[in-house]
Scaffold this motif. Structure first.
Motif, short mmCIF file in Angstrom:
data_model
loop_
_atom_site.label_atom_id
_atom_site.label_comp_id
_atom_site.label_asym_id
_atom_site.label_seq_id
_atom_site.Cartn_x
_atom_site.Cartn_y
_atom_site.Cartn_z
N ASP A 98 5.30 20.42 -3.44
CA ASP A 98 5.26 19.95 -5.20
C ASP A 98 6.41 19.04 -4.88
O ASP A 98 6.15 17.85 -5.45
N ALA A 134 5.29 15.62 -2.54
CA ALA A 134 4.20 15.36 -3.17
C ALA A 134 4.67 14.12 -4.30
O ALA A 134 4.59 13.32 -4.54
N ASN A 135 5.04 14.74 -4.98
CA ASN A 135 6.24 14.00 -6.24
C ASN A 135 6.70 13.21 -5.33
O ASN A 135 7.60 11.74 -6.61
N THR A 157 2.60 7.97 -4.11
CA THR A 157 1.70 7.45 -5.43
C THR A 157 0.51 8.67 -4.87
O THR A 157 0.03 8.73 -4.31
N ASP A 158 -0.85 8.94 -6.48
CA ASP A 158 -1.61 9.24 -7.34
C ASP A 158 -2.94 8.39 -5.50
O ASP A 158 -3.78 8.93 -5.28
N ASP A 159 -2.87 7.05 -5.35
CA ASP A 159 -3.13 6.59 -4.43
C ASP A 159 -2.38 6.34 -2.77
O ASP A 159 -3.00 5.52 -1.81
N GLY A 202 -4.65 9.90 -0.67
CA GLY A 202 -4.58 10.06 -2.58
C GLY A 202 -3.47 10.88 -1.94
O GLY A 202 -3.86 12.07 -1.24
N LYS A 203 -2.60 11.21 -3.10
CA LYS A 203 -1.63 12.66 -3.46
C LYS A 203 -2.54 13.95 -3.03
O LYS A 203 -1.52 14.77 -2.20
N LYS A 204 -3.57 13.92 -3.60
CA LYS A 204 -4.31 15.36 -4.22
C LYS A 204 -4.79 15.91 -2.07
O LYS A 204 -3.73 17.09 -1.41
N ARG A 222 -0.94 16.39 -0.24
CA ARG A 222 -0.78 18.18 -0.46
C ARG A 222 -1.56 18.62 0.18
O ARG A 222 -1.09 19.73 0.78
N LYS A 258 6.97 5.21 -5.83
CA LYS A 258 7.11 5.67 -4.83
C LYS A 258 6.73 5.67 -4.09
O LYS A 258 6.24 4.73 -3.24
N SER A 317 3.95 4.55 -1.61
CA SER A 317 1.95 4.47 -1.95
C SER A 317 1.62 3.93 -0.15
O SER A 317 0.31 4.05 -0.36
#
Length: 137
Positions: A20, A23-24, A27-29, A43-45, A48, A105, A107
């Protein structure tokens, strides 16, 4: 915090297997190329989830950065991905990584290394002397 400090902190979190926290740093993208020639992880998901797949494979991680250079929003590093795999083989992979940053972050992240040799080392094949020299340089 400099870009290099950010990546060094990410490495320390990876060594602790704190997925976690790792992953922080992205970026989400995020667009992550684990190895040149392979499809990116988007993507972050998904990033992870990828970390989860390699978490137990990379035992005793000693990932390190040897050299770096920063520009406006980019960090270039030369380093060695260093770990022991579940079969007990010590893997040392010299690599170059490029990190692009946005709002503090990561990217975009691209790693360049000899993926075919990595697969051979995973089975216990020793790298040649030139590759070993890169890992120690």
């Amino acid at each position: 915090m400099s870009y290099l400090d950010t990546v060094k902190a990410l490495i320390e979190d990876w060594k602790r297997k704190d997925l976690d926290a790792v992953a922080n740093y992205v970026t989400d993208d995020l667009v992550y190329f684990y190895a040149a020639g392979q499809a990116p992880i988007n993507g972050k998901k998904a990033f992870r989830a990828f970390l989860e797949t390699i978490k137990e494979h990379q035992q005793q991680p000693a990932w390190r950065i040897k050299r770096s250079a920063e520009s406006v929003n980019t960090l270039f590093v030369e380093g060695v991905d260093d770990y022991v795999n579940p079969a007990g083989h010590h893997i040392q992979t010299p690599y170059v990584g490029i990190y692009e940053f946005r709002d503090g972050k990561i990217s975009a992240w691209r790693d360049y290394f000899d993926f075919e040799l990595l697969k051979k080392m995973e089975t216990g094949e020793a790298p040649n002397e030139h590759y070993q020299a890169l890992a120690k340089a």
